[in-house]
Design a protein around this motif. Structure first.
Motif, PDB file in Angstrom:
ATOM      1  N   GLU A  89      -8.536   6.543   4.160  1.00 51.15           N
ATOM      2  CA  GLU A  89      -8.190   6.453   5.096  1.00 51.15           C
ATOM      3  C   GLU A  89      -6.379   6.012   4.760  1.00 51.15           C
ATOM      4  OE1 GLU A  89      -9.883   5.079   7.866  1.00 51.15           O
ATOM      5  OE2 GLU A  89     -12.166   6.487   8.658  1.00 51.15           O
ATOM      6  N   ILE A  90      -6.243   4.523   4.946  1.00 45.41           N
ATOM      7  CA  ILE A  90      -5.104   4.279   4.577  1.00 45.41           C
ATOM      8  C   ILE A  90      -4.446   4.902   3.535  1.00 45.41           C
ATOM      9  CG2 ILE A  90      -3.490   2.078   2.962  1.00 45.41           C
ATOM     10  CD1 ILE A  90      -5.733   0.381   4.571  1.00 45.41           C
ATOM     11  N   ARG A  91      -5.199   5.359   2.193  1.00 42.70           N
ATOM     12  CA  ARG A  91      -4.571   6.061   1.028  1.00 42.70           C
ATOM     13  C   ARG A  91      -4.073   7.268   1.127  1.00 42.70           C
ATOM     14  NH1 ARG A  91      -7.900   7.323  -4.470  1.00 42.70           N
ATOM     15  NH2 ARG A  91      -6.178   7.558  -5.711  1.00 42.70           N
ATOM     16  N   LYS A  92      -5.229   8.052   1.604  1.00 44.79           N
ATOM     17  CA  LYS A  92      -4.463   9.426   2.501  1.00 44.79           C
ATOM     18  C   LYS A  92      -2.950   9.797   3.107  1.00 44.79           C
ATOM     19  CE  LYS A  92      -6.307  12.623   3.405  1.00 44.79           C
ATOM     20  NZ  LYS A  92      -7.077  13.645   3.596  1.00 44.79           N
ATOM     21  N   GLU A  93      -3.134   8.759   4.113  1.00 42.54           N
ATOM     22  CA  GLU A  93      -1.756   8.436   4.902  1.00 42.54           C
ATOM     23  C   GLU A  93      -0.517   8.063   4.259  1.00 42.54           C
ATOM     24  OE1 GLU A  93      -1.379   8.890   8.739  1.00 42.54           O
ATOM     25  OE2 GLU A  93      -2.847   9.444   8.048  1.00 42.54           O
ATOM     26  N   LEU A  94      -1.142   7.535   3.043  1.00 41.07           N
ATOM     27  CA  LEU A  94       0.043   6.957   1.357  1.00 41.07           C
ATOM     28  C   LEU A  94       0.340   7.982   1.070  1.00 41.07           C
ATOM     29  CD1 LEU A  94      -0.573   4.219   0.647  1.00 41.07           C
ATOM     30  CD2 LEU A  94       0.941   3.840   2.188  1.00 41.07           C
ATOM     31  N   ASP A 173      -2.520  -1.452  10.808  1.00 45.23           N
ATOM     32  CA  ASP A 173      -2.927  -2.991  11.225  1.00 45.23           C
ATOM     33  C   ASP A 173      -3.681  -2.984  11.019  1.00 45.23           C
ATOM     34  OD1 ASP A 173      -3.960  -4.540  13.104  1.00 45.23           O
ATOM     35  OD2 ASP A 173      -2.680  -4.095  14.548  1.00 45.23           O
ATOM     36  N   ASP A 174      -4.825  -2.301  10.282  1.00 46.34           N
ATOM     37  CA  ASP A 174      -6.047  -2.747   9.625  1.00 46.34           C
ATOM     38  C   ASP A 174      -5.302  -2.768   8.306  1.00 46.34           C
ATOM     39  OD1 ASP A 174      -8.093  -2.519  11.247  1.00 46.34           O
ATOM     40  OD2 ASP A 174      -8.887  -0.142  10.658  1.00 46.34           O
ATOM     41  N   LEU A 175      -4.451  -2.534   7.531  1.00 44.35           N
ATOM     42  CA  LEU A 175      -4.229  -3.229   6.100  1.00 44.35           C
ATOM     43  C   LEU A 175      -3.557  -4.805   6.582  1.00 44.35           C
ATOM     44  CD1 LEU A 175      -3.332  -2.401   3.484  1.00 44.35           C
ATOM     45  CD2 LEU A 175      -0.669  -1.947   3.904  1.00 44.35           C
ATOM     46  N   GLY A 176      -2.968  -4.854   7.756  1.00 47.32           N
ATOM     47  CA  GLY A 176      -2.078  -6.346   7.622  1.00 47.32           C
ATOM     48  C   GLY A 176      -3.703  -7.090   7.995  1.00 47.32           C
ATOM     49  N   ALA A 177      -4.834  -6.657   8.498  1.00 46.36           N
ATOM     50  CA  ALA A 177      -6.158  -7.776   8.469  1.00 46.36           C
ATOM     51  C   ALA A 177      -6.704  -7.899   7.730  1.00 46.36           C
ATOM     52  CB  ALA A 177      -7.081  -7.057  10.131  1.00 46.36           C
ATOM     53  N   VAL A 240     -12.070  -1.567   0.027  1.00 43.17           N
ATOM     54  CA  VAL A 240     -10.891  -0.948  -0.167  1.00 43.17           C
ATOM     55  C   VAL A 240      -9.695  -0.324  -1.536  1.00 43.17           C
ATOM     56  CG1 VAL A 240      -8.734  -1.928   0.716  1.00 43.17           C
ATOM     57  CG2 VAL A 240     -10.207  -2.486   2.435  1.00 43.17           C
ATOM     58  N   ALA A 241     -10.314  -2.113  -2.692  1.00 49.18           N
ATOM     59  CA  ALA A 241      -9.898  -1.780  -4.131  1.00 49.18           C
ATOM     60  C   ALA A 241     -10.547  -0.483  -4.103  1.00 49.18           C
ATOM     61  CB  ALA A 241     -10.112  -3.112  -4.469  1.00 49.18           C
ATOM     62  N   PHE A 242     -11.478  -0.581  -4.306  1.00 52.38           N
ATOM     63  CA  PHE A 242     -12.468   1.189  -4.823  1.00 52.38           C
ATOM     64  C   PHE A 242     -11.854   1.961  -4.443  1.00 52.38           C
ATOM     65  CE2 PHE A 242     -16.411   2.886  -6.403  1.00 52.38           C
ATOM     66  CZ  PHE A 242     -16.376   2.728  -7.687  1.00 52.38           C
ATOM     67  N   ALA A 243     -11.377   1.795  -3.387  1.00 53.23           N
ATOM     68  CA  ALA A 243     -11.114   3.348  -2.104  1.00 53.23           C
ATOM     69  C   ALA A 243      -9.955   3.706  -3.692  1.00 53.23           C
ATOM     70  CB  ALA A 243     -11.046   2.964  -1.064  1.00 53.23           C
TER      71      ALA A 243
END
Length: 392
Positions: A89-94, A173-177, A240-243
């Motif tokens: 989800e983070i990657r898609k947003e980026l 926020d999740d990325l920060g966590a 996260v790394a694998f995503a």
């Protein structure tokens, strides 16, 4: 006749179930139900057996360098799949979402940072120099699924642009966590396993760009998790790394495939296991401890104040406008919903504290999350008729 009966059953049971699972409110409803159920079962006569079930030792696990109990298997193993989905989800947003350009991302990024720093500051104000200092990150997190589920309850009173802002903020926020967990809640580093993690991630990245069978990626992903688990960095970081090595063309397909498994199986199991809390007789007194006060005030007060003040600064300096069709009253409502820490906050509490302290911290997270949900709903409904960009 048999076919008609089959169609009736499908319409009577499967279609409503399918509609419920596709409702964004369903995730929050199921997580909350699991939490209430688990707390109740744990605290009725004989509830100790239910609590002990989640702490069952797994035979041979320690010898094989694997999680030693059912609870650890859930938190270190299954949650890696959750973090894999979060990473996608983070990657898609980026790539093509609200974080794909500086202009789009500046407000949610800055607001998220403000919503991390102020809760941490409030917590440390009450706990600096105490045995609870290590829990400073517990009130810094936002639960994406729960906060958006509550926002969906509000319907048109919660503008689409505000929902997009809240989504982007929660993802940052999740990325920060994730960064906090990697930097502050790991153990002593084991260089051999760390090097193995790096080698496996590099190999998986190469294979992902070739026509080699994709089952090889699954094998490498499991191996990466194993090495990360034993490296001293928390195992969920492997997800996260694998995503970030998955081909872009496969992101939508994998997200769709994993969505129901993660949110309707892994997350409910996580909620059941981590809220199987045997409350002490002096539970109310424990909730008055500095750790509990720091968590509750950090989430319920620190989150909205940090988010709104940071946004106010950027708007005043004309660095970024507010989301379209949104005024400051709506922004305060979004800030309150961001105080729903739930999954991430409970997860960090399991890393920051041990035994009874962790249980009390989890209860404090639940109290703050419920207060933030109710506060956000009441606030948005009270000010829904105010015009966009109205003054506070």
């Amino acid at each position: 006749m048999k076919e008609n009966g089959h169609n009736f059953l499908k319409f009577r049971f499967l279609n409503p179930l399918r509609e419920f699972l596709h409702d964004s409110r369903a995730m929050g409803i199921i997580l909350l139900s699991c939490t209430v159920f688990s707390l109740l079962i744990a605290n009725v006569p004989g509830g100790e057996q239910y609590v002990n079930f989640w702490h069952l030792s797994l035979p041979g696990a320690n010898e094989l360098l694997l999680p030693g109990s059912l609870l650890h298997l859930i938190n270190d193993g299954l949650m890696a799949v959750f973090f894999f989905l979060v990473g996608m989800e983070i990657r898609k947003e980026l790539i093509d979402g609200e974080l794909s350009s500086l202009k789009k991302s500046v407000l949610p990024v800055a607001a998220a940072i403000g919503g991390i720093l102020l809760p941490a500051g409030i917590y440390l104000f009450f706990n600096a120099g105490t045995a609870y200092t290590h829990g400073w990150a517990v009130p810094t997190a936002t639960d994406i699924a729960f906060s958006l589920g509550v926002a969906s309850i509000l319907g048109k009173k919660f503008p689409l642009t505000l929902k997009i802002f809240l989504t982007a903020l929660a993802i940052i926020d999740d990325l920060g966590a994730i960064l906090i967990i990697a930097l502050f809640y790991g153990e002593n580093l084991h260089l051999m396993f760390l090097a193995g993690s790096a080698a496996l991630l590099l190999t998986a990245g190469i294979i992902a760009k070739t026509s080699l069978p994709k089952w090889m990626l699954i094998v490498l992903g499991v191996a990466l998790w194993f090495c990360m688990f034993n490296s001293g960095i928390h195992a969920t970081i492997a997800g996260v790394a694998f995503a970030f090595i998955i081909p872009v063309k496969d992101l939508d397909r994998l997200q769709l495939k994993l969505h129901n498994w993660v949110y309707f199986l892994i997350m409910p199991v996580f909620a059941l296991a981590n809220t199987a809390i045997l409350l002490p007789e002096n539970a109310m007194g424990e909730l008055g401890s500095s750790a509990s006060v720091g968590i509750i005030l950090g989430l319920f007060i620190g989150k909205p104040v940090g988010i709104v003040l940071t946004s106010l600064l950027l708007v005043s300096l004309k660095i970024s406008p507010l989301p379209r069709h949104c005024g400051w009253h709506q922004m305060i409502g979004a800030g309150l919903l961001a105080g729903i820490g739930f999954t991430m906050s409970i997860f960090i509490a399991t890393l920051a504290f041990k035994s009874e302290i962790a249980d009390i911290a989890k209860v404090a997270v639940l109290i703050a999350s419920v207060a933030s949900s109710i506060g956000g709903i009441l606030w948005i409904r009270a000010f829904a008729k105010r015009g966009a960009n109205a003054e506070v």
